[in-house]
Scaffold this motif. Structure first.
Motif, PDB file in Angstrom:
ATOM      1  N   VAL A 255       4.539  28.117 -48.871  1.00 49.89           N
ATOM      2  CA  VAL A 255       5.852  27.731 -48.582  1.00 49.89           C
ATOM      3  C   VAL A 255       6.816  28.517 -49.288  1.00 49.89           C
ATOM      4  O   VAL A 255       6.736  28.782 -50.614  1.00 49.89           O
ATOM      5  N   LEU A 256       7.904  28.935 -48.774  1.00 53.86           N
ATOM      6  CA  LEU A 256       8.864  29.888 -49.370  1.00 53.86           C
ATOM      7  C   LEU A 256      10.242  29.657 -48.737  1.00 53.86           C
ATOM      8  O   LEU A 256      10.403  29.057 -47.735  1.00 53.86           O
ATOM      9  N   HIS A 257      11.242  30.012 -49.718  1.00 56.57           N
ATOM     10  CA  HIS A 257      12.651  29.888 -49.536  1.00 56.57           C
ATOM     11  C   HIS A 257      13.424  31.076 -50.222  1.00 56.57           C
ATOM     12  O   HIS A 257      12.853  31.134 -51.226  1.00 56.57           O
ATOM     13  N   GLY A 258      14.676  30.997 -49.518  1.00 54.57           N
ATOM     14  CA  GLY A 258      15.475  31.909 -50.330  1.00 54.57           C
ATOM     15  C   GLY A 258      16.346  32.761 -49.496  1.00 54.57           C
ATOM     16  O   GLY A 258      16.710  32.086 -48.101  1.00 54.57           O
ATOM     17  N   PRO A 259      17.218  33.707 -49.741  1.00 58.09           N
ATOM     18  CA  PRO A 259      18.315  34.341 -48.914  1.00 58.09           C
ATOM     19  C   PRO A 259      17.669  34.919 -47.517  1.00 58.09           C
ATOM     20  O   PRO A 259      16.798  35.744 -47.573  1.00 58.09           O
ATOM     21  N   ASP A 260      18.231  34.691 -46.476  1.00 56.83           N
ATOM     22  CA  ASP A 260      17.948  35.264 -45.120  1.00 56.83           C
ATOM     23  C   ASP A 260      18.128  36.581 -45.008  1.00 56.83           C
ATOM     24  O   ASP A 260      19.466  37.114 -45.553  1.00 56.83           O
ATOM     25  N   GLN A 261      17.256  37.254 -44.475  1.00 56.61           N
ATOM     26  CA  GLN A 261      17.468  38.856 -44.542  1.00 56.61           C
ATOM     27  C   GLN A 261      16.476  39.330 -43.449  1.00 56.61           C
ATOM     28  O   GLN A 261      15.392  38.830 -43.252  1.00 56.61           O
ATOM     29  N   PRO A 262      16.687  40.286 -42.946  1.00 56.02           N
ATOM     30  CA  PRO A 262      15.532  41.053 -42.002  1.00 56.02           C
ATOM     31  C   PRO A 262      14.218  41.645 -42.784  1.00 56.02           C
ATOM     32  O   PRO A 262      14.280  41.989 -43.911  1.00 56.02           O
ATOM     33  N   GLY A 263      13.035  41.141 -42.190  1.00 58.30           N
ATOM     34  CA  GLY A 263      11.821  41.824 -42.966  1.00 58.30           C
ATOM     35  C   GLY A 263      11.052  40.818 -43.421  1.00 58.30           C
ATOM     36  O   GLY A 263       9.766  41.122 -43.896  1.00 58.30           O
ATOM     37  N   ILE A 264      11.454  39.414 -43.629  1.00 56.61           N
ATOM     38  CA  ILE A 264      10.698  38.503 -44.284  1.00 56.61           C
ATOM     39  C   ILE A 264       9.485  38.060 -43.556  1.00 56.61           C
ATOM     40  O   ILE A 264       8.228  38.121 -44.144  1.00 56.61           O
ATOM     41  N   VAL A 265       9.633  37.823 -42.321  1.00 56.50           N
ATOM     42  CA  VAL A 265       8.496  37.334 -41.405  1.00 56.50           C
ATOM     43  C   VAL A 265       7.481  38.424 -41.407  1.00 56.50           C
ATOM     44  O   VAL A 265       6.220  38.083 -41.440  1.00 56.50           O
ATOM     45  N   ALA A 266       7.833  39.726 -41.065  1.00 56.71           N
ATOM     46  CA  ALA A 266       6.991  40.701 -41.003  1.00 56.71           C
ATOM     47  C   ALA A 266       6.307  41.174 -42.319  1.00 56.71           C
ATOM     48  O   ALA A 266       5.011  41.125 -42.276  1.00 56.71           O
ATOM     49  N   ALA A 267       6.946  40.675 -43.446  1.00 53.92           N
ATOM     50  CA  ALA A 267       6.256  41.067 -44.562  1.00 53.92           C
ATOM     51  C   ALA A 267       5.407  40.043 -44.971  1.00 53.92           C
ATOM     52  O   ALA A 267       4.091  40.531 -45.541  1.00 53.92           O
ATOM     53  N   VAL A 268       5.589  38.803 -44.642  1.00 57.78           N
ATOM     54  CA  VAL A 268       4.587  37.816 -44.949  1.00 57.78           C
ATOM     55  C   VAL A 268       3.490  37.934 -43.897  1.00 57.78           C
ATOM     56  O   VAL A 268       2.140  37.863 -44.574  1.00 57.78           O
ATOM     57  N   ALA A 269       3.468  38.200 -42.795  1.00 66.27           N
ATOM     58  CA  ALA A 269       2.383  38.373 -41.773  1.00 66.27           C
ATOM     59  C   ALA A 269       1.564  39.403 -42.257  1.00 66.27           C
ATOM     60  O   ALA A 269       0.281  39.532 -42.170  1.00 66.27           O
ATOM     61  N   ALA A 270       2.346  40.692 -42.453  1.00 63.78           N
ATOM     62  CA  ALA A 270       1.488  41.690 -42.922  1.00 63.78           C
ATOM     63  C   ALA A 270       0.655  41.467 -44.435  1.00 63.78           C
ATOM     64  O   ALA A 270      -0.653  42.124 -44.350  1.00 63.78           O
ATOM     65  N   LEU A 271       1.155  40.712 -45.128  1.00 67.74           N
ATOM     66  CA  LEU A 271       0.491  40.394 -46.487  1.00 67.74           C
ATOM     67  C   LEU A 271      -0.605  39.402 -45.994  1.00 67.74           C
ATOM     68  O   LEU A 271      -1.751  39.854 -46.570  1.00 67.74           O
ATOM     69  N   ILE A 272      -0.645  38.349 -44.989  1.00 64.93           N
ATOM     70  CA  ILE A 272      -1.708  37.614 -44.930  1.00 64.93           C
ATOM     71  C   ILE A 272      -2.747  38.599 -43.971  1.00 64.93           C
ATOM     72  O   ILE A 272      -3.930  38.476 -44.557  1.00 64.93           O
ATOM     73  N   THR A 273      -2.346  39.423 -43.356  1.00 63.53           N
ATOM     74  CA  THR A 273      -3.392  40.333 -42.492  1.00 63.53           C
ATOM     75  C   THR A 273      -3.992  41.243 -43.626  1.00 63.53           C
ATOM     76  O   THR A 273      -5.395  41.374 -43.694  1.00 63.53           O
ATOM     77  N   ARG A 274      -3.536  41.666 -44.395  1.00 64.95           N
ATOM     78  CA  ARG A 274      -4.068  42.903 -45.332  1.00 64.95           C
ATOM     79  C   ARG A 274      -4.927  42.094 -46.376  1.00 64.95           C
ATOM     80  O   ARG A 274      -6.048  42.559 -47.152  1.00 64.95           O
ATOM     81  N   ASN A 275      -4.739  40.572 -46.583  1.00 67.05           N
ATOM     82  CA  ASN A 275      -5.728  39.837 -47.205  1.00 67.05           C
ATOM     83  C   ASN A 275      -6.703  39.052 -46.432  1.00 67.05           C
ATOM     84  O   ASN A 275      -7.309  38.084 -47.017  1.00 67.05           O
ATOM     85  N   ASN A 276      -6.995  39.721 -45.160  1.00 65.78           N
ATOM     86  CA  ASN A 276      -7.981  39.165 -44.448  1.00 65.78           C
ATOM     87  C   ASN A 276      -7.677  37.955 -44.097  1.00 65.78           C
ATOM     88  O   ASN A 276      -8.794  37.032 -43.773  1.00 65.78           O
TER      89      ASN A 276
END
Length: 291
Positions: A15-36
């Motif tokens: 669960v996360l929250h903070g200032p809206d900005q481009p790239g957050i969704v992509a960063a989270v998805a990539a993080l989950i992917t690289r951690n299998n």
């Protein structure tokens, strides 16, 4: 009904929250992917895409999760800090520990214990604490320890000290299931866990004793209940859930109270369930609930 414990094995909730900005969704998805990890569910919203706040809840599966949680947390810290995100990561297979505080009214506490026994609440209940003994036998019939901690109107410090002795280090959150005592600021600070309350939804009208009788005298057509987090401001904490029921002129004050109790049970159960499943994000004095 909550998913069985086996189905939650190796599932994490971010669960996360903070200032809206481009790239957050992509960063989270990539993080989950690289951690299998594999995303199981994802909810998100922004209150304003142009400089507003962003909120997200992601559940993902990762084999042998417990062994790699520290590694994922380090990755989250490095990835989300540049975005200014606040976040928490939990292992969904570990139920939260919920202590219940109650007084003489039994409808809310017994509803929570019944739903817990049916597997509808992903929690453990290490104890129920009450300033009366009226509900002791019913609580113990669920196999839950009951503690009687009397409260003296002139000085509640001793009772609060005793409750803190019972709960500190043993629970993840507290529920006031019609616990008819005002919680002190000192208790809130010392407990240092979220506290969920339930009350009728007339407030700020009909404050104090006998609200349903006075609501009947006023001729109300709707009654309801509110569940919220407890803060230092009495009954002003962030609201988690509310509901209403229609009533008529033909109903007595007792009828109104009975219908109100029904709504209170449902509202509190939903609020507790959502909190236990990490579906609630507190943001200022309100909440975002991914129900």
């Amino acid at each position: 009904m909550t998913a069985p414990a086996q189905a939650l094995q190796d599932r994490a909730c971010l669960v996360l929250h903070g200032p809206d900005q481009p790239g957050i969704v992509a960063a989270v998805a990539a993080l989950i992917t690289r951690n299998n990890g594999n995303i199981v569910s994802l909810d998100q919203c922004s209150d304003d895409a142009n400089g507003g706040a962003f909120f997200q809840r992601v559940v993902f599966h990762r084999p042998e999760l417990s062994a790699v949680l520290p590694q994922i947390e380090d990755d989250l810290q490095a990835t989300l800090t540049p975005f200014g995100m606040h976040w928490r990561l939990t292992d969904q297979s570990i139920p939260k520990r919920m202590a219940i505080l109650a007084s003489t009214a039994d409808h809310c506490v017994l509803e929570l214990l019944w739903r817990h026994r049916r597997g509808e609440l992903p929690v453990t209940v290490p104890m129920v604490i009450s300033n009366h003994t009226k509900i002791a036998a019913d609580v113990r019939s669920f196999g839950v320890p009951f503690f009687h901690v009397p409260s003296r109107p002139e000085d509640k410090s001793a009772s609060e000290t005793r409750i803190l002795e019972l709960v500190k280090g043993n629970v993840d959150f507290l529920v006031l299931a019609r616990y008819m005592q005002i919680i002190s600021d000192t208790f809130l600070d010392e407990a240092d866990v979220p506290i969920i309350n339930i009350h009728h939804s007339f407030l700020p009208a009909f404050v104090g004793a006998a609200p349903y009788r006075r609501a009947k005298d006023r001729g109300v057509k709707l009654i309801g209940a509110t569940s919220h987090y407890v803060t230092a401001e009495l009954d002003e904490g962030p609201i988690i859930e509310q509901d209403v029921a229609r009533v008529t002129h033909a109903m007595s004050a007792n009828d109104l109270q009975a219908r109100g109790a029904y709504v209170e049970r449902a509202v509190l159960s939903r609020a507790v369930g959502w909190h236990a499943e990490d579906r609630v994000i507190r943001h200022g004095n309100h909440t975002i609930v991914f129900a």
